[in-house]
Design a protein around this motif. Sequence first.
Motif, PDB file in Angstrom:
ATOM      1  N   LEU A 118       0.826  -1.205   0.000  1.00  0.00           N
ATOM      2  CA  LEU A 118       0.000   0.000   0.000  1.00  0.00           C
ATOM      3  C   LEU A 118       0.863   1.259   0.000  1.00  0.00           C
ATOM      4  CD1 LEU A 118      -2.805  -1.042   2.521  1.00  0.00           C
ATOM      5  CD2 LEU A 118      -2.865  -1.103   0.020  1.00  0.00           C
ATOM      6  N   ALA A 119       1.963   1.214   0.749  1.00  0.00           N
ATOM      7  CA  ALA A 119       2.859   2.371   0.781  1.00  0.00           C
ATOM      8  C   ALA A 119       3.461   2.619  -0.597  1.00  0.00           C
ATOM      9  CB  ALA A 119       3.963   2.150   1.810  1.00  0.00           C
ATOM     10  N   TYR A 120       3.890   1.545  -1.249  1.00  0.00           N
ATOM     11  CA  TYR A 120       4.458   1.699  -2.589  1.00  0.00           C
ATOM     12  C   TYR A 120       3.409   2.215  -3.569  1.00  0.00           C
ATOM     13  CZ  TYR A 120       6.199   0.665  -7.221  1.00  0.00           C
ATOM     14  OH  TYR A 120       6.555   0.784  -8.538  1.00  0.00           O
ATOM     15  N   MET A 121       2.200   1.670  -3.511  1.00  0.00           N
ATOM     16  CA  MET A 121       1.139   2.080  -4.424  1.00  0.00           C
ATOM     17  C   MET A 121       0.782   3.555  -4.254  1.00  0.00           C
ATOM     18  SD  MET A 121       0.114  -0.383  -6.454  1.00  0.00           S
ATOM     19  CE  MET A 121      -1.549   0.118  -6.883  1.00  0.00           C
ATOM     20  N   SER A 122       0.972   4.079  -3.048  1.00  0.00           N
ATOM     21  CA  SER A 122       0.623   5.479  -2.792  1.00  0.00           C
ATOM     22  C   SER A 122       1.657   6.452  -3.348  1.00  0.00           C
ATOM     23  CB  SER A 122       0.464   5.717  -1.284  1.00  0.00           C
ATOM     24  OG  SER A 122       1.720   5.630  -0.629  1.00  0.00           O
ATOM     25  N   ASP A 123       2.884   5.964  -3.612  1.00  0.00           N
ATOM     26  CA  ASP A 123       3.939   6.862  -4.092  1.00  0.00           C
ATOM     27  C   ASP A 123       4.983   6.091  -4.907  1.00  0.00           C
ATOM     28  OD1 ASP A 123       5.435   9.127  -4.489  1.00  0.00           O
ATOM     29  OD2 ASP A 123       6.278   9.186  -2.461  1.00  0.00           O
ATOM     30  N   PRO A 124       4.575   5.476  -6.007  1.00  0.00           N
ATOM     31  CA  PRO A 124       5.503   4.631  -6.776  1.00  0.00           C
ATOM     32  C   PRO A 124       6.657   5.393  -7.416  1.00  0.00           C
ATOM     33  CG  PRO A 124       3.465   4.962  -7.988  1.00  0.00           C
ATOM     34  CD  PRO A 124       3.236   5.513  -6.616  1.00  0.00           C
ATOM     35  N   GLU A 125       6.504   6.695  -7.610  1.00  0.00           N
ATOM     36  CA  GLU A 125       7.574   7.465  -8.238  1.00  0.00           C
ATOM     37  C   GLU A 125       8.743   7.707  -7.288  1.00  0.00           C
ATOM     38  OE1 GLU A 125       6.084  11.043  -9.913  1.00  0.00           O
ATOM     39  OE2 GLU A 125       4.774  10.035 -11.359  1.00  0.00           O
ATOM     40  N   ASN A 126       8.472   7.696  -5.992  1.00  0.00           N
ATOM     41  CA  ASN A 126       9.523   8.012  -5.019  1.00  0.00           C
ATOM     42  C   ASN A 126       9.942   6.836  -4.147  1.00  0.00           C
ATOM     43  OD1 ASN A 126       9.812  10.913  -5.570  1.00  0.00           O
ATOM     44  ND2 ASN A 126       7.708  11.052  -4.810  1.00  0.00           N
ATOM     45  N   ILE A 127       9.261   5.701  -4.287  1.00  0.00           N
ATOM     46  CA  ILE A 127       9.611   4.523  -3.499  1.00  0.00           C
ATOM     47  C   ILE A 127      10.119   3.434  -4.438  1.00  0.00           C
ATOM     48  CG2 ILE A 127       8.747   2.693  -1.987  1.00  0.00           C
ATOM     49  CD1 ILE A 127       6.698   4.648  -0.907  1.00  0.00           C
ATOM     50  N   ASP A 128      11.282   2.908  -4.127  1.00  0.00           N
ATOM     51  CA  ASP A 128      11.866   1.824  -4.911  1.00  0.00           C
ATOM     52  C   ASP A 128      11.100   0.539  -4.605  1.00  0.00           C
ATOM     53  OD1 ASP A 128      13.406  -0.088  -6.153  1.00  0.00           O
ATOM     54  OD2 ASP A 128      15.258   0.379  -5.078  1.00  0.00           O
ATOM     55  N   ILE A 129      10.547  -0.087  -5.627  1.00  0.00           N
ATOM     56  CA  ILE A 129       9.758  -1.294  -5.397  1.00  0.00           C
ATOM     57  C   ILE A 129      10.610  -2.414  -4.808  1.00  0.00           C
ATOM     58  CG2 ILE A 129      10.079  -2.287  -7.712  1.00  0.00           C
ATOM     59  CD1 ILE A 129       7.087  -3.166  -7.522  1.00  0.00           C
ATOM     60  N   ASN A 130      11.897  -2.424  -5.109  1.00  0.00           N
ATOM     61  CA  ASN A 130      12.777  -3.439  -4.526  1.00  0.00           C
ATOM     62  C   ASN A 130      12.872  -3.294  -3.011  1.00  0.00           C
ATOM     63  OD1 ASN A 130      13.604  -4.778  -6.958  1.00  0.00           O
ATOM     64  ND2 ASN A 130      14.845  -2.981  -7.434  1.00  0.00           N
ATOM     65  N   TYR A 131      12.808  -2.058  -2.533  1.00  0.00           N
ATOM     66  CA  TYR A 131      12.812  -1.778  -1.102  1.00  0.00           C
ATOM     67  C   TYR A 131      11.561  -2.353  -0.448  1.00  0.00           C
ATOM     68  CZ  TYR A 131      12.714   1.211   3.117  1.00  0.00           C
ATOM     69  OH  TYR A 131      12.660   1.695   4.406  1.00  0.00           O
ATOM     70  N   ALA A 132      10.439  -2.304  -1.157  1.00  0.00           N
ATOM     71  CA  ALA A 132       9.185  -2.844  -0.634  1.00  0.00           C
ATOM     72  C   ALA A 132       9.136  -4.365  -0.701  1.00  0.00           C
ATOM     73  CB  ALA A 132       8.003  -2.255  -1.401  1.00  0.00           C
ATOM     74  N   LEU A 133       9.885  -4.963  -1.629  1.00  0.00           N
ATOM     75  CA  LEU A 133       9.819  -6.406  -1.871  1.00  0.00           C
ATOM     76  C   LEU A 133      10.952  -7.200  -1.212  1.00  0.00           C
ATOM     77  CD1 LEU A 133       8.883  -6.380  -5.675  1.00  0.00           C
ATOM     78  CD2 LEU A 133       7.398  -7.066  -3.780  1.00  0.00           C
ATOM     79  N   PHE A 134      11.725  -6.581  -0.339  1.00  0.00           N
ATOM     80  CA  PHE A 134      12.878  -7.244   0.295  1.00  0.00           C
ATOM     81  C   PHE A 134      13.960  -7.606  -0.725  1.00  0.00           C
ATOM     82  CE2 PHE A 134       9.184  -8.501   2.892  1.00  0.00           C
ATOM     83  CZ  PHE A 134       9.593  -8.169   4.173  1.00  0.00           C
ATOM     84  N   GLN A 135      14.013  -6.910  -1.835  1.00  0.00           N
ATOM     85  CA  GLN A 135      15.019  -7.170  -2.852  1.00  0.00           C
ATOM     86  C   GLN A 135      16.232  -6.264  -2.628  1.00  0.00           C
ATOM     87  OE1 GLN A 135      14.197 -10.007  -4.129  1.00  0.00           O
ATOM     88  NE2 GLN A 135      13.678  -9.576  -6.255  1.00  0.00           N
ATOM     89  N   PRO A 136      17.392  -6.624  -3.212  1.00  0.00           N
ATOM     90  CA  PRO A 136      18.588  -5.778  -3.062  1.00  0.00           C
ATOM     91  C   PRO A 136      18.320  -4.341  -3.501  1.00  0.00           C
ATOM     92  CG  PRO A 136      19.184  -7.893  -4.000  1.00  0.00           C
ATOM     93  CD  PRO A 136      17.677  -7.855  -3.972  1.00  0.00           C
ATOM     94  N   THR A 137      18.682  -3.403  -2.658  1.00  0.00           N
ATOM     95  CA  THR A 137      18.398  -1.997  -2.928  1.00  0.00           C
ATOM     96  C   THR A 137      19.268  -1.123  -2.036  1.00  0.00           C
ATOM     97  OG1 THR A 137      16.655  -0.311  -2.922  1.00  0.00           O
ATOM     98  CG2 THR A 137      16.546  -1.973  -1.214  1.00  0.00           C
ATOM     99  N   GLN A 138      19.338   0.146  -2.363  1.00  0.00           N
ATOM    100  CA  GLN A 138      20.101   1.089  -1.552  1.00  0.00           C
ATOM    101  C   GLN A 138      19.455   1.301  -0.193  1.00  0.00           C
ATOM    102  OE1 GLN A 138      20.773   4.818  -3.512  1.00  0.00           O
ATOM    103  NE2 GLN A 138      21.724   5.786  -1.729  1.00  0.00           N
ATOM    104  N   GLY A 139      18.141   1.179  -0.117  1.00  0.00           N
ATOM    105  CA  GLY A 139      17.441   1.349   1.140  1.00  0.00           C
ATOM    106  C   GLY A 139      17.355   2.800   1.567  1.00  0.00           C
ATOM    107  N   ILE A 140      17.100   3.017   2.855  1.00  0.00           N
ATOM    108  CA  ILE A 140      17.020   4.379   3.380  1.00  0.00           C
ATOM    109  C   ILE A 140      17.896   4.509   4.621  1.00  0.00           C
ATOM    110  CG2 ILE A 140      14.654   4.636   2.545  1.00  0.00           C
ATOM    111  CD1 ILE A 140      13.836   4.560   5.593  1.00  0.00           C
ATOM    112  N   TYR A 141      18.229   5.732   4.943  1.00  0.00           N
ATOM    113  CA  TYR A 141      19.046   6.040   6.121  1.00  0.00           C
ATOM    114  C   TYR A 141      18.267   6.985   7.010  1.00  0.00           C
ATOM    115  CZ  TYR A 141      22.890   8.006   8.901  1.00  0.00           C
ATOM    116  OH  TYR A 141      23.697   8.433   9.934  1.00  0.00           O
TER     117      TYR A 141
END
Length: 302
Positions: A118-141
Amino acid sequence: MSTSEDNAMSWIKENVQSFLPETKIRGIAVGNEVLGVLDDESSEALVGAVKNLYSAIQKLHLDDVIQITTAHSQAVFANSYPPSSCIFNDNVVQYMKQLLELFSKIGSPFCLNAYPFLAYMSDPENIDINYALFQPTQGIYDPKTKLHYDNMLDAQIDAAYAALEDAGFKNMEVIVTETGWASRGDDHEAAATVNNARTYNYNLRKRLAKKKGTPLMPKRVVKGYVFAIFNEDLKSGAASERNFGLFKADGSIAYDIGFHGLESSAADTSRLFFKGIPARGWFWSHFFASAISALTLLLLSS
């Protein structure tokens, strides 16, 4: 029930006590996503029902084995990014405080329905889908805590911990009572695919099996329930709302997340088997005791 202790007692006797000890009932979830979603009258009713139901199980000497709690959506938070900035919404504070005071006293957890989908669907332009899917990603700090997050679920859980600390309940445990990913959606729900749903729940399975905590609470093992076992084909709303299940409404498997021994039968929905699935600790023994919908009772197998 919210205004009558007698009604609460009758309900507990009829729907809980009468099934003990043959049925292993470990908790009662009173309502689902009431605060921040429904009106003040419903919020007041929730608080009253929680108090009366706890009073009933206490008088019946069941409070040592049955927890009383309620599940919350992200709507109870004013913000959740970065996680350390999370606080409760002003419109829920008066009710939330009463619940948290009781839960702190009786040892109940804070139950969170957390949906990276739901979080990704609300802002797909600014959220990396890999971050939502537990996939390799830069993540957040998180600059305040100086913690790094490589997946959104951990961040959502730690946001809840931050809100609890801000409210004065730092020691309360957070349990994820619902999380999942839709396997199909409407045209505007492009992320709702079988591949994404399989990826999320497969990686969720691996994440929980590690029995690790979050960056903020590394010693508190993350506990979670997948939503849902079955697709809810009669549910209203967007198509995604009807397609969170590991199984389709006819009993056939929606997609495989790696559980060996699962069998399905579309011809006979009563023949749904879970063969050879060992109970390997918390995750394996509880993964399928998931909320199919907004449950009043959480019947948790040990």
